[in-house]
Design an enzyme around this catalytic site. Structure first.
Site, PDB file in Angstrom:
ATOM      1  N   HIS A 125      -8.839   8.627  -0.015  1.00 32.54           N
ATOM      2  CA  HIS A 125      -8.998   7.621  -1.068  1.00 32.54           C
ATOM      3  C   HIS A 125      -7.727   7.387  -1.881  1.00 32.54           C
ATOM      4  CE1 HIS A 125     -11.780   5.787  -4.250  1.00 32.54           C
ATOM      5  NE2 HIS A 125     -12.019   5.155  -3.119  1.00 32.54           N
TER       6      HIS A 125
ATOM      7  N   LYS B 198      -4.120   6.024  -3.169  1.00 30.81           N
ATOM      8  CA  LYS B 198      -3.439   4.723  -3.122  1.00 30.81           C
ATOM      9  C   LYS B 198      -2.060   4.949  -3.727  1.00 30.81           C
ATOM     10  CE  LYS B 198      -7.935   3.544  -4.668  1.00 30.81           C
ATOM     11  NZ  LYS B 198      -8.740   4.152  -3.688  1.00 30.81           N
TER      12      LYS B 198
ATOM     13  N   ASP C 202      11.894   5.705  -0.480  1.00 31.43           N
ATOM     14  CA  ASP C 202      13.192   6.396  -0.366  1.00 31.43           C
ATOM     15  C   ASP C 202      13.187   7.797  -0.973  1.00 31.43           C
ATOM     16  OD1 ASP C 202      14.445   4.450   1.054  1.00 31.43           O
ATOM     17  OD2 ASP C 202      15.426   3.510  -0.664  1.00 31.43           O
TER      18      ASP C 202
END
Ligand SMILES: [Zn+2]
Length: 214
Positions: free
Chosen positions: A145, A147, A152
């Protein structure tokens, strides 16, 4: 007229000054911390100027560079070496295009996603895989779940928002963008931990049967 030695000294001094200025410039640039917050819903804007650099776009969408979506795409496309993406669901065409563009430019892109939602209608995970982007997914009953994205190895983008057009245009969502070293390290370590855990060579398709055999 200056003797030759003086000219040489002057030249060396000029080089030293320019090198010092370059070092000061780099130091100042590096010291400026990245701390941004983006809120959604945000109006749909054209991101073509970012996704197709050099092309002038005259589409009917607004070309607002301050829009949260534009800023998110701009941040992602700032990647020069690597992008780690840990995203529950990815169906937004402009965000998927940003990932594909980075992949085509030689940026090392790795994606972790959710096994159920990667097959949902509109998911862009298939097109990423088709293009050769490395994708892994969970195999547990709980959702993958997260996000978040790591750009870099120096910037984390994290918050409530899935990469879907509904989230971007309809939902109340937030994203925090930071280069805080402690946060970046924690997210990098979590990504590497999950990447290893979701290695397909160690998949266990029938855990109960495997347990009986051992
Ligand atoms: Zn446009």
């Amino acid at each position: 007229m200056f003797p030759a030695v003086s000219w040489r000294l002057l030249g060396l001094a000029a080089v030293a000054v320019s090198l010092s200025l370059e070092l000061v410039y780099r130091f100042v640039r590096r010291r400026r911390p990245v701390r941004e917050v983006l809120f959604f819903p945000a109006p749909l804007v054209c991101t073509e100027p970012l996704l197709s650099p050099g092309l002038s776009c005259s589409c009917p969408l607004p070309h607002d560079k301050d829009s949260a979506l534009y800023q998110l795409v701009r941040r992602l496309l700032g990647a020069r070496r690597s992008l780690e993406l840990c995203i529950f669901t990815l169906s937004s065409p402009p965000l998927a295009r940003a990932v594909l563009l980075l992949h085509s430019q030689g940026v090392r892109v790795r994606v972790i996603t959710d096994s159920d939602y990667m097959a949902a209608a509109g998911s862009q995970i298939g097109s990423l895989r088709k293009a050769g982007v490395a994708v892994r997914h969970n195999q547990s009953s709980g959702f993958m779940h997260h996000k978040f994205a790591v750009v870099d190895n120096t910037i984390v983008i994290t918050g409530s928002m899935n990469w879907t057009m509904q989230a971007i245009q309809t939902n109340q969502e937030n994203l925090l963008i930071t280069d805080d070293g402690v946060c970046v390290r924690a997210y990098r370590e979590q990504f590497e931990r999950l990447w290893k855990e979701y290695d397909p060579t160690t998949y266990c398709f029938f855990p109960e049967e495997d347990k009986k055999q051992t």
